[in-house]
Enzyme design. Sequence first.
Site, PDB file in Angstrom:
ATOM      1  N   ARG A 177      13.961 -31.649 -43.641  1.00  0.00           N
ATOM      2  CA  ARG A 177      14.003 -31.480 -42.211  1.00  0.00           C
ATOM      3  C   ARG A 177      13.238 -30.245 -42.047  1.00  0.00           C
ATOM      4  O   ARG A 177      13.638 -29.193 -42.345  1.00  0.00           O
ATOM      5  CB  ARG A 177      15.258 -31.594 -41.827  1.00  0.00           C
ATOM      6  N   ASN A 197      14.583 -27.807 -44.815  1.00  0.00           N
ATOM      7  CA  ASN A 197      15.958 -27.739 -45.221  1.00  0.00           C
ATOM      8  C   ASN A 197      15.870 -29.007 -46.226  1.00  0.00           C
ATOM      9  O   ASN A 197      15.214 -30.193 -45.823  1.00  0.00           O
ATOM     10  CB  ASN A 197      17.044 -28.358 -44.256  1.00  0.00           C
ATOM     11  N   GLU A 200      28.835 -22.738 -45.941  1.00  0.00           N
ATOM     12  CA  GLU A 200      28.605 -24.014 -45.155  1.00  0.00           C
ATOM     13  C   GLU A 200      29.816 -25.275 -45.858  1.00  0.00           C
ATOM     14  O   GLU A 200      29.388 -26.501 -45.367  1.00  0.00           O
ATOM     15  CB  GLU A 200      27.381 -24.604 -45.069  1.00  0.00           C
ATOM     16  N   GLU A 250      11.542 -23.172 -41.072  1.00  0.00           N
ATOM     17  CA  GLU A 250      11.866 -23.333 -42.508  1.00  0.00           C
ATOM     18  C   GLU A 250      11.932 -24.868 -42.914  1.00  0.00           C
ATOM     19  O   GLU A 250      11.816 -25.721 -41.803  1.00  0.00           O
ATOM     20  CB  GLU A 250      13.249 -22.713 -42.410  1.00  0.00           C
ATOM     21  N   SER A 270      22.330 -22.508 -41.236  1.00  0.00           N
ATOM     22  CA  SER A 270      23.161 -22.797 -40.104  1.00  0.00           C
ATOM     23  C   SER A 270      23.458 -21.410 -39.292  1.00  0.00           C
ATOM     24  O   SER A 270      24.249 -21.123 -38.809  1.00  0.00           O
ATOM     25  CB  SER A 270      24.751 -23.113 -40.464  1.00  0.00           C
ATOM     26  N   GLY A 276      21.796 -31.886 -42.719  1.00  0.00           N
ATOM     27  CA  GLY A 276      23.200 -32.271 -42.206  1.00  0.00           C
ATOM     28  C   GLY A 276      23.412 -33.450 -42.166  1.00  0.00           C
ATOM     29  O   GLY A 276      22.218 -34.176 -41.608  1.00  0.00           O
ATOM     30  N   TYR A 298      27.412 -27.467 -34.177  1.00  0.00           N
ATOM     31  CA  TYR A 298      28.422 -28.242 -34.658  1.00  0.00           C
ATOM     32  C   TYR A 298      29.527 -28.507 -33.780  1.00  0.00           C
ATOM     33  O   TYR A 298      30.187 -29.285 -34.030  1.00  0.00           O
ATOM     34  CB  TYR A 298      28.825 -27.798 -35.881  1.00  0.00           C
ATOM     35  N   ASP A 327      12.229 -27.253 -39.392  1.00  0.00           N
ATOM     36  CA  ASP A 327      12.358 -27.007 -38.149  1.00  0.00           C
ATOM     37  C   ASP A 327      11.199 -26.053 -37.639  1.00  0.00           C
ATOM     38  O   ASP A 327      10.548 -25.288 -38.429  1.00  0.00           O
ATOM     39  CB  ASP A 327      13.649 -25.918 -38.409  1.00  0.00           C
TER      40      ASP A 327
HETATM   41  N1  LIG Z   1      11.422 -16.953 -35.076  1.00  0.00           N
HETATM   42  C1  LIG Z   1      12.231 -17.849 -34.133  1.00  0.00           C
HETATM   43  N2  LIG Z   1      12.070 -17.886 -32.727  1.00  0.00           N
HETATM   44  C2  LIG Z   1      12.772 -18.673 -31.964  1.00  0.00           C
HETATM   45  N3  LIG Z   1      14.222 -19.171 -32.588  1.00  0.00           N
HETATM   46  C3  LIG Z   1      14.165 -18.843 -33.888  1.00  0.00           C
HETATM   47  C4  LIG Z   1      13.531 -18.124 -34.564  1.00  0.00           C
HETATM   48  N4  LIG Z   1      14.150 -17.987 -35.975  1.00  0.00           N
HETATM   49  C5  LIG Z   1      15.259 -18.563 -35.691  1.00  0.00           C
HETATM   50  N5  LIG Z   1      15.466 -19.224 -34.569  1.00  0.00           N
HETATM   51  C6  LIG Z   1      16.592 -19.936 -34.318  1.00  0.00           C
HETATM   52  O1  LIG Z   1      17.872 -19.702 -35.112  1.00  0.00           O
HETATM   53  C7  LIG Z   1      17.981 -21.011 -35.659  1.00  0.00           C
HETATM   54  C8  LIG Z   1      18.203 -21.076 -36.926  1.00  0.00           C
HETATM   55  O2  LIG Z   1      17.160 -20.392 -37.797  1.00  0.00           O
HETATM   56  P1  LIG Z   1      16.492 -21.101 -39.046  1.00  0.00           P
HETATM   57  O3  LIG Z   1      15.274 -20.112 -39.495  1.00  0.00           O
HETATM   58  O4  LIG Z   1      16.028 -22.628 -38.736  1.00  0.00           O
HETATM   59  O5  LIG Z   1      17.468 -20.566 -40.059  1.00  0.00           O
HETATM   60  P2  LIG Z   1      18.663 -21.353 -40.799  1.00  0.00           P
HETATM   61  O6  LIG Z   1      18.844 -22.755 -39.799  1.00  0.00           O
HETATM   62  O7  LIG Z   1      18.522 -21.668 -42.177  1.00  0.00           O
HETATM   63  O8  LIG Z   1      20.029 -20.650 -40.407  1.00  0.00           O
HETATM   64  C9  LIG Z   1      16.810 -22.091 -35.167  1.00  0.00           C
HETATM   65  O9  LIG Z   1      17.201 -23.296 -35.235  1.00  0.00           O
HETATM   66  C10 LIG Z   1      16.354 -21.270 -34.026  1.00  0.00           C
HETATM   67  O10 LIG Z   1      17.180 -21.615 -33.067  1.00  0.00           O
HETATM   68 MG   LIG Z   2      17.226 -24.136 -39.359  1.00  0.00          MG
END
Ligand SMILES: Nc1ncnc2c1ncn2[C@@H]1O[C@H](COP(=O)(O)OP(=O)(O)O)[C@@H](O)[C@H]1O
Ligand SMILES: [Mg+2]
Length: 326
Positions: A262, A279, A16, A277, A153, A283, A223, A264
């Site tokens: 943050r 953060n 990143e 998760e 990301s 960002g 992004y 999610d």
């Molecule tokens: N279990 C899930 N169900 C629906 N969407 C998901 C799921 N896991 C990840 N995503 C999608 O993928 C994106 C990135 O996943 P995330 O777990 O936030 O990891 P990171 O942001 O650390 O890469 C999320 O913002 C979402 O859009």
């Molecule tokens: Mg995320």
Amino acid sequence: MSREKVAVLMGGRSLEREVSLASGERVVDALTSLGYRVLALDITPELVETLRAERPDCCYIALHGKDGEDGTIQELLEFLGIPYTGPGVTASALAWDKAVAKRLFLENDIPTPPWVTLTADAFKEAGAATALDLIPSVAGDYPLVVKPAKQGSALGLNRIDEASLLAEALLTALGYDDAAIIEKWIDGPELAVSVLNGLGGIEVLPPVEIVAKSGLFDFQAMYTQGETDYFVPARLQMSVFAEVERLARKVHELLGCRDVSRVDMVVGADGTPYVLECNTSPGMTQTSLLPMAAKAVGLSFQDVVERLTQAALSRRDSGTNFNTGV
Ligand SMILES: Nc1ncnc2c1ncn2[C@@H]1O[C@H](COP(=O)(O)OP(=O)(O)O)[C@@H](O)[C@H]1O
Ligand SMILES: [Mg+2]
């Protein structure tokens, strides 16, 4: 009169890097216009020498991903006795590892999608590949999402709709980290909920609803301007709103995120917000979610940077929350 000296740590060698440089540049501009003496520093073998020579009053961590967000740089700054913005070592390490964070969510009644964690060693040393057929009984039916346990990301992440795609998705995820998470895909509105600590305690900012035009909020959707629609505040029923706020606060406190985080989430069909998760170095780019949420409550980008910097400086003054060394 010029204010304190702040070293902005940006770039680094994580995947990143470019995102961090974009965050860092904006932070440098904000700090400069706020009157601080600003030093922009990339992560190089000379970093420690430079920090020791320059003796900044604090570091602003604008790093994302491995080394910047996982507790590594935080631990180094503790050692050097330099206060820094954002969560400390423990919170950074816990939040960065989704396999650990999700366990903590489960143990503390925070809904998170059902999942399985498999490490590269479990495959190499213990034959985990022979148990892939059991995954739906634990993580739920397809679609599933496969992602590295420690990454950001959406790198190395794939949504898969059938079992025949699992092995390749696992290989991809394990190319990014030594552990992969296979998780139930939740269909529903996606939210990013920013939390800031202010004078009055923890403040949960309005949830940002994310609608990626491609259907997947991947690196490009995150992004590139125009690739994703954002709604602030999210279009939620009042009862869901309250639950989202409660959960964001709970996650922030559980992991010990201190100044900022943050969280999610995705809201399931039954209205349950599932935490994906947390953060610890959100960002700060043009398209980033924390600045967007702050704006909705009248906090400018500069206000957020000022608040986080002041929190770091207050640790210098009080000597709390970081080792002062000898
Ligand atoms: N279990 C899930 N169900 C629906 N969407 C998901 C799921 N896991 C990840 N995503 C999608 O993928 C994106 C990135 O996943 P995330 O777990 O936030 O990891 P990171 O942001 O650390 O890469 C999320 O913002 C979402 O859009
Ligand atoms: Mg995320």
